[in-house]
Structure formats: structure tokens, C-alpha cells
Design a protein around this motif. Structure first.
Motif, PDB file in Angstrom:
ATOM      1  N   VAL A 136       1.042  -1.217  -0.048  1.00  0.00           N
ATOM      2  CA  VAL A 136      -0.098   0.369  -0.125  1.00  0.00           C
ATOM      3  C   VAL A 136       0.919   1.232  -0.079  1.00  0.00           C
ATOM      4  N   LEU A 137       2.029   1.378   0.686  1.00  0.00           N
ATOM      5  CA  LEU A 137       2.785   3.121   1.214  1.00  0.00           C
ATOM      6  C   LEU A 137       3.670   2.324  -0.035  1.00  0.00           C
ATOM      7  N   ALA A 138       4.084   1.760  -0.610  1.00  0.00           N
ATOM      8  CA  ALA A 138       5.108   2.068  -1.622  1.00  0.00           C
ATOM      9  C   ALA A 138       3.989   2.619  -3.379  1.00  0.00           C
ATOM     10  N   THR A 139       2.798   1.813  -3.291  1.00  0.00           N
ATOM     11  CA  THR A 139       1.453   1.867  -4.529  1.00  0.00           C
ATOM     12  C   THR A 139       1.580   3.448  -4.442  1.00  0.00           C
ATOM     13  N   GLU A 140       1.099   4.500  -3.306  1.00  0.00           N
ATOM     14  CA  GLU A 140       1.316   5.489  -2.910  1.00  0.00           C
ATOM     15  C   GLU A 140       2.144   6.616  -3.594  1.00  0.00           C
ATOM     16  N   LEU A 141       3.407   6.018  -3.589  1.00  0.00           N
ATOM     17  CA  LEU A 141       4.631   6.546  -3.696  1.00  0.00           C
ATOM     18  C   LEU A 141       5.707   6.390  -5.077  1.00  0.00           C
ATOM     19  N   HIS A 142       4.881   5.113  -5.504  1.00  0.00           N
ATOM     20  CA  HIS A 142       4.716   5.329  -6.635  1.00  0.00           C
ATOM     21  C   HIS A 142       4.222   5.996  -7.734  1.00  0.00           C
ATOM     22  N   ALA A 143       3.156   6.050  -7.487  1.00  0.00           N
ATOM     23  CA  ALA A 143       1.954   6.910  -7.862  1.00  0.00           C
ATOM     24  C   ALA A 143       1.953   8.484  -7.700  1.00  0.00           C
ATOM     25  N   ARG A 144       2.877   8.892  -6.482  1.00  0.00           N
ATOM     26  CA  ARG A 144       2.884  10.244  -7.060  1.00  0.00           C
ATOM     27  C   ARG A 144       4.206  10.516  -7.249  1.00  0.00           C
ATOM     28  N   PHE A 145       4.929   9.716  -7.426  1.00  0.00           N
ATOM     29  CA  PHE A 145       6.699  10.429  -7.431  1.00  0.00           C
ATOM     30  C   PHE A 145       7.601   9.092  -8.855  1.00  0.00           C
ATOM     31  N   THR A 146       6.762   8.198  -8.990  1.00  0.00           N
ATOM     32  CA  THR A 146       7.892   7.263 -10.089  1.00  0.00           C
ATOM     33  C   THR A 146       6.523   7.440 -11.544  1.00  0.00           C
ATOM     34  N   PHE A 147       5.251   6.843 -11.095  1.00  0.00           N
ATOM     35  CA  PHE A 147       5.130   6.799 -12.811  1.00  0.00           C
ATOM     36  C   PHE A 147       3.794   7.931 -13.160  1.00  0.00           C
ATOM     37  N   ALA A 148       2.802   8.375 -12.293  1.00  0.00           N
ATOM     38  CA  ALA A 148       1.765   9.088 -12.825  1.00  0.00           C
ATOM     39  C   ALA A 148       1.622  10.441 -12.246  1.00  0.00           C
ATOM     40  N   GLY A 149       2.281  11.034 -10.924  1.00  0.00           N
ATOM     41  CA  GLY A 149       2.434  12.186 -10.600  1.00  0.00           C
ATOM     42  C   GLY A 149       1.504  12.528  -9.429  1.00  0.00           C
ATOM     43  N   THR A 150       0.072  11.249  -8.993  1.00  0.00           N
ATOM     44  CA  THR A 150      -0.953  12.163  -8.340  1.00  0.00           C
ATOM     45  C   THR A 150      -1.623  10.896  -7.098  1.00  0.00           C
ATOM     46  N   ARG A 151      -2.040  11.316  -6.544  1.00  0.00           N
ATOM     47  CA  ARG A 151      -2.188  10.182  -5.632  1.00  0.00           C
ATOM     48  C   ARG A 151      -2.854   8.500  -6.345  1.00  0.00           C
ATOM     49  N   SER A 152      -2.676   7.461  -5.818  1.00  0.00           N
ATOM     50  CA  SER A 152      -3.193   6.296  -6.768  1.00  0.00           C
ATOM     51  C   SER A 152      -4.539   6.076  -6.465  1.00  0.00           C
ATOM     52  N   THR A 153      -5.172   5.911  -7.608  1.00  0.00           N
ATOM     53  CA  THR A 153      -6.869   5.232  -6.984  1.00  0.00           C
ATOM     54  C   THR A 153      -6.560   4.013  -6.605  1.00  0.00           C
ATOM     55  N   TRP A 154      -8.126   3.663  -5.848  1.00  0.00           N
ATOM     56  CA  TRP A 154      -8.272   1.844  -5.279  1.00  0.00           C
ATOM     57  C   TRP A 154      -8.496   0.881  -6.803  1.00  0.00           C
ATOM     58  N   ARG A 155      -8.312   1.115  -7.760  1.00  0.00           N
ATOM     59  CA  ARG A 155      -8.407   0.524  -9.024  1.00  0.00           C
ATOM     60  C   ARG A 155      -6.343   0.238  -8.668  1.00  0.00           C
ATOM     61  N   GLN A 156      -5.901   1.093  -9.317  1.00  0.00           N
ATOM     62  CA  GLN A 156      -4.358   1.216  -8.931  1.00  0.00           C
ATOM     63  C   GLN A 156      -3.861   0.013  -7.745  1.00  0.00           C
ATOM     64  N   GLN A 157      -4.130   0.570  -6.515  1.00  0.00           N
ATOM     65  CA  GLN A 157      -4.418  -0.656  -4.835  1.00  0.00           C
ATOM     66  C   GLN A 157      -4.040  -1.514  -5.415  1.00  0.00           C
ATOM     67  N   LEU A 158      -5.622  -1.596  -6.459  1.00  0.00           N
ATOM     68  CA  LEU A 158      -5.565  -3.516  -6.112  1.00  0.00           C
ATOM     69  C   LEU A 158      -5.424  -4.095  -7.116  1.00  0.00           C
ATOM     70  N   GLN A 159      -4.682  -3.200  -8.773  1.00  0.00           N
ATOM     71  CA  GLN A 159      -3.659  -3.945  -9.143  1.00  0.00           C
ATOM     72  C   GLN A 159      -2.711  -4.266  -9.205  1.00  0.00           C
ATOM     73  N   SER A 160      -2.073  -2.968  -8.130  1.00  0.00           N
ATOM     74  CA  SER A 160      -0.484  -3.073  -7.722  1.00  0.00           C
ATOM     75  C   SER A 160      -0.879  -4.198  -6.221  1.00  0.00           C
ATOM     76  N   ALA A 161      -2.274  -4.797  -5.979  1.00  0.00           N
ATOM     77  CA  ALA A 161      -1.911  -6.177  -5.254  1.00  0.00           C
ATOM     78  C   ALA A 161      -2.055  -7.053  -5.729  1.00  0.00           C
ATOM     79  N   GLY A 162      -2.005  -6.959  -6.684  1.00  0.00           N
ATOM     80  CA  GLY A 162      -1.774  -8.706  -7.918  1.00  0.00           C
ATOM     81  C   GLY A 162      -0.590  -8.973  -7.880  1.00  0.00           C
ATOM     82  N   SER A 163       0.273  -7.649  -8.369  1.00  0.00           N
ATOM     83  CA  SER A 163       2.120  -7.946  -7.965  1.00  0.00           C
ATOM     84  C   SER A 163       2.549  -8.038  -6.566  1.00  0.00           C
ATOM     85  N   ALA A 164       1.756  -7.676  -5.977  1.00  0.00           N
ATOM     86  CA  ALA A 164       1.838  -7.904  -4.762  1.00  0.00           C
ATOM     87  C   ALA A 164       2.277  -9.257  -4.171  1.00  0.00           C
TER      88      ALA A 164
END
Length: 134
Positions: free
Chosen positions: A44-72
């Protein structure tokens, strides 16, 4: 390349903290449970950090958190399998060996997560047109 460097720095920092947390928590509960709890929190923490600073430049969405959970889940399977293999080969591995195996497995899983996050989870955020005021 810049996003990969950011991913490594952010993910690596979270991963090192997670490794220490798993080691500490595993003294209180079974290792698999400690790994599961830490994997959820760190994902959860890493997905939020990656959303903000690595890929998107915004907060993560629920969809992105759930998709990221699959890779976790896949990362959890990789680290668990690596630790199970270690314990099958070495009856009482030392902390340094256990950390080395865990971090190596986590690095492999992290590379897979980078590809999934970049190509699937945050792909739309990278290609979305930017709205400008003109």
C-alpha cells in the motif's frame, strides 16, 4: 530510465524497511504471517509512493491499489518460496543468510512489479493527455 531509478530508490527503501520489519515481527509470529502482514502494508505504501513520484504524479486510485496488490501476491509467493527453499536446505540459517535470500527474492519480485506497474497499473496515467490552460 528515470522512472526505474525512482522505483528502485522508493521501492528499495520500502523493501529494506519491510525486510527489517519481517525479521522483527517473525520473532513474535510465524514467518509466513509476518511476511504477509508486512507485504500488505509495504505494498500500500509503495503503490502510493510510486503513484505520486515514479509514474503518475498523483495519488493512487483504488483500482491502482488493487492491481498493484495482484503483483504483491506474486512477490509474496516469490519471497515465501525462497525462504521455504532456504529452510529446506539449511536447518538453522543465520540472520545474514536469511536476509540475503529474502532481499534477493524481493529484488527479483521487485523487477517484476516494476514491469507490471509501468506497463499495466500506471500505463494510462503515463499516456493520458495533459490539460493545459491556453
Amino acid at each position: 530510465m528515470t522512472s526505474f531509478v525512482r522505483f528502485v530508490v522508493l521501492g528499495g527503501t520500502v523493501g529494506l524497511a519491510a525486510s527489517a520489519a519481517v525479521t522483527a515481527l517473525a520473532t513474535l509470529v510465524p514467518w509466513a504471517l509476518a511476511n504477509a502482514a508486512v507485504t500488505v502494508a509495504s505494498t500500500v505504501l509503495a503503490t502510493e509512493l510510486h503513484a505520486r513520484f515514479t509514474f503518475a504524479g498523483t495519488r493512487s486510485t483504488w483500482r491502482q491499489q488493487l492491481q498493484s496488490a495482484g503483483s504483491a501476491v506474486a512477490a509474496y509467493a516469490v519471497t515465501s518460496a525462497a525462504m521455504a527453499a532456504l529452510h529446506a536446505c539449511v536447518s538453522a540459517p543465520g540472520v545474514l543468510l536469511a536476509q540475503g535470500v529474502y532481499l534477493s527474492a524481493a529484488a527479483l519480485a521487485g523487477l517484476g512489479r516494476f514491469l507490471v506497474l509501468r506497463l499495466v497499473v500506471f500505463a494510462a496515467a503515463r499516456t493520458a493527455p495533459t490539460v493545459t490552460d491556453e
